[in-house]
Scaffold this active site. Structure first.
Site, PDB file in Angstrom:
ATOM      1  N   PRO A   1      -3.323   0.567  -6.517  1.00 48.35           N
ATOM      2  CA  PRO A   1      -4.496   0.308  -5.685  1.00 48.35           C
ATOM      3  C   PRO A   1      -4.322   0.961  -4.317  1.00 48.35           C
ATOM      4  O   PRO A   1      -3.288   0.809  -3.675  1.00 48.35           O
ATOM      5  CB  PRO A   1      -4.514  -1.225  -5.564  1.00 48.35           C
ATOM      6  CG  PRO A   1      -3.105  -1.637  -5.815  1.00 48.35           C
ATOM      7  CD  PRO A   1      -2.527  -0.646  -6.766  1.00 48.35           C
TER       8      PRO A   1
ATOM      9  N   GLN B   1      -8.606  -5.287  -8.246  1.00 47.63           N
ATOM     10  CA  GLN B   1      -7.761  -6.000  -7.290  1.00 47.63           C
ATOM     11  C   GLN B   1      -8.649  -6.743  -6.292  1.00 47.63           C
ATOM     12  O   GLN B   1      -9.458  -6.122  -5.596  1.00 47.63           O
ATOM     13  CB  GLN B   1      -6.829  -5.051  -6.540  1.00 47.63           C
ATOM     14  CG  GLN B   1      -5.834  -5.808  -5.663  1.00 47.63           C
ATOM     15  CD  GLN B   1      -5.034  -4.915  -4.747  1.00 47.63           C
ATOM     16  OE1 GLN B   1      -5.562  -4.406  -3.759  1.00 47.63           O
ATOM     17  NE2 GLN B   1      -3.765  -4.728  -5.051  1.00 47.63           N
TER      18      GLN B   1
ATOM     19  N   GLY C   1      -1.664 -10.397  -3.186  1.00 47.36           N
ATOM     20  CA  GLY C   1      -0.796 -11.279  -2.415  1.00 47.36           C
ATOM     21  C   GLY C   1       0.270 -10.522  -1.660  1.00 47.36           C
ATOM     22  O   GLY C   1       1.341 -11.073  -1.384  1.00 47.36           O
TER      23      GLY C   1
ATOM     24  N   TYR D   1      -2.026  -9.135   3.777  1.00 46.06           N
ATOM     25  CA  TYR D   1      -3.372  -9.694   3.670  1.00 46.06           C
ATOM     26  C   TYR D   1      -3.286 -11.210   3.482  1.00 46.06           C
ATOM     27  O   TYR D   1      -2.202 -11.785   3.475  1.00 46.06           O
ATOM     28  CB  TYR D   1      -4.142  -8.978   2.557  1.00 46.06           C
ATOM     29  CG  TYR D   1      -4.329  -7.507   2.848  1.00 46.06           C
ATOM     30  CD1 TYR D   1      -5.097  -7.079   3.935  1.00 46.06           C
ATOM     31  CD2 TYR D   1      -3.704  -6.536   2.075  1.00 46.06           C
ATOM     32  CE1 TYR D   1      -5.246  -5.730   4.224  1.00 46.06           C
ATOM     33  CE2 TYR D   1      -3.848  -5.182   2.361  1.00 46.06           C
ATOM     34  CZ  TYR D   1      -4.613  -4.784   3.444  1.00 46.06           C
ATOM     35  OH  TYR D   1      -4.752  -3.448   3.737  1.00 46.06           O
TER      36      TYR D   1
ATOM     37  N   ARG E   1      -0.157  -9.053  -6.923  1.00 49.36           N
ATOM     38  CA  ARG E   1       0.682  -8.072  -6.231  1.00 49.36           C
ATOM     39  C   ARG E   1       1.447  -8.776  -5.114  1.00 49.36           C
ATOM     40  O   ARG E   1       0.873  -9.573  -4.366  1.00 49.36           O
ATOM     41  CB  ARG E   1      -0.155  -6.933  -5.642  1.00 49.36           C
ATOM     42  CG  ARG E   1       0.710  -5.706  -5.314  1.00 49.36           C
ATOM     43  CD  ARG E   1      -0.109  -4.547  -4.789  1.00 49.36           C
ATOM     44  NE  ARG E   1       0.547  -3.277  -5.093  1.00 49.36           N
ATOM     45  CZ  ARG E   1       0.494  -2.208  -4.301  1.00 49.36           C
ATOM     46  NH1 ARG E   1      -0.175  -2.242  -3.166  1.00 49.36           N
ATOM     47  NH2 ARG E   1       1.094  -1.083  -4.650  1.00 49.36           N
TER      48      ARG E   1
END
Length: 369
Positions: A25, A103, A179, A183, A231
């Site tokens: 991503p 995602q 995750g 963020y 993630r």
């Protein structure tokens, strides 16, 4: 070299993929102003599927029209028009033989462009370290976010759930909860950003609580047959040197806890996915995730060199390899490696519009037997 592992099959639920190459991503900021996917995005993602990648993970997609958006022109899955706009993009990827995973990302205090609000929210009123990314339209330090209330947390969980349902409606093969990289979900996991004194702060288990609750909430609505991953990273966009305070022991706690959830995979990203992540003679982040969770693992971090990637797979440190900048430079990387064609070096100037995918006809001619 015979890259046996890279070109071996792998099963995601009832779906079999024919190689271990995954598109990582990557923030693209090329959606419409209102968050709808468009033709540019369709061409971008379709190119990877045509180039031989078995799986594509989308850029981070924001889940609500409140505080989640991180960048201007970031795509969303916050409403029905977003859902409809993704359908032709999803079809283009799947029609060319690749799985497509959405995602889902809430930027939290690391947001630097949100047309819905000027306010940012986070676990605590602590601004992220570092500077906003000018490359993605930011400038200066991050503002101090508002500490989330219990109502904010519940609203955020519901936004993730509804966004995952929209991803399923749009036709995505699965969802990946973001995750990592500083963020919102990672902010809850991070000791210095999470100073809460309730059930979501303090111990590792408490800081991981929102992620675990969210995994199960999503699983309940998307069903057991739908792919759900997450993630995870130590480093952040605004704090690239961050390491978990408890080192490898904390990694064991985190990945063991994730391993007993209903996750289908863990996607880890590090500065170098093949190097020890907790000091000399320690495990790589992927190896820690795999050994402690007993789940399939996607490894990311300077693994575009096929020999390096093959070694990671051979060492049983990961099950799949996700590639970022190497894929931008070579959207046909799996085809090139298989045919022994030299890979192009990543050129930062082509990040937003990689020249390779707009010159599709030239590449197809080159790869024709």
């Amino acid at each position: 070299m015979n890259y046996h592992q890279l070109y071996s099959t792998f099963n995601f639920k009832d779906k079999t993929i024919d190689n271990r190459f995954v598109v990582a991503p990557m923030t693209r900021i090329s959606a419409e102003d209102d968050g709808r996917a468009n033709v540019t995005m369709k061409k971008y993602y379709e190119r990877y599927a045509k180039g031989g990648f078995s799986t594509v993970i989308s850029e981070g997609i924001y889940p609500d029209d409140k505080n989640s958006q991180g960048y201007y022109n970031q795509p969303g899955l916050a409403n029905g028009s977003h859902t409809e706009s993704w359908k032709p993009v999803v079809d283009a990827v799947q029609d060319n033989g690749a799985l497509f995973i959405a995602q889902i990302m809430h930027a939290g205090g690391q947001s630097q462009g949100n047309p819905y609000t000027n306010e940012t929210i986070a676990p605590s009123a602590v601004a992220p370290k570092g500077e906003q990314l000018e490359f993605y339209g930011g400038e200066g330090s991050f503002p101090q976010p508002r500490a989330m209330t219990e109502e904010d947390i519940n609203q955020t969980k519901e936004a993730f759930v509804q966004s995952c349902l929209r991803a399923k409606e749009a036709g995505f093969d699965g969802v990946e909860l973001h995750g990592a990289n500083g963020y919102l979900l990672d902010q809850f996991l991070t000791d210095y950003l999470n100073q809460r004194d309730d059930q979501y702060g303090g111990s590792v288990d408490n800081r991981l609580r929102l992620i675990v609750e969210l995994i199960e909430d999503v699983r309940e609505v998307v069903g057991n047959e739908y792919i759900v991953g997450i993630r995870i990273s130590q480093a952040k966009v605004a704090d690239g040197e961050h390491k978990w305070a408890g080192g490898e022991k904390e990694a064991e706690q985190i990945f063991t806890k994730l391993g007993v959830t209903s996750l289908d995979y863990i996607h880890v990203t590090d500065a170098d996915g093949a190097q020890p992540s907790f000091g000399e003679e320690t495990r790589t982040l992927a190896q820690a995730a795999k050994e402690f969770s007993h789940l399939p693992v996607i490894a990311n971090g300077q693994l575009g060199d096929p020999e390096k990637a093959e070694t990671v797979l051979n060492n049983n440190e990961a099950d799949l390899i996700s590639i970022g900048t190497g894929a931008l430079a070579n959207p046909d990387l799996p085809h090139k490696v298989k045919k022994g064609i030299k890979l192009e070096e990543f050129d930062f100037q082509n990040t937003l519009l990689p020249k390779a995918y707009v010159k599709e006809h030239e590449l197809e001619k080159e790869l024709t037997p």
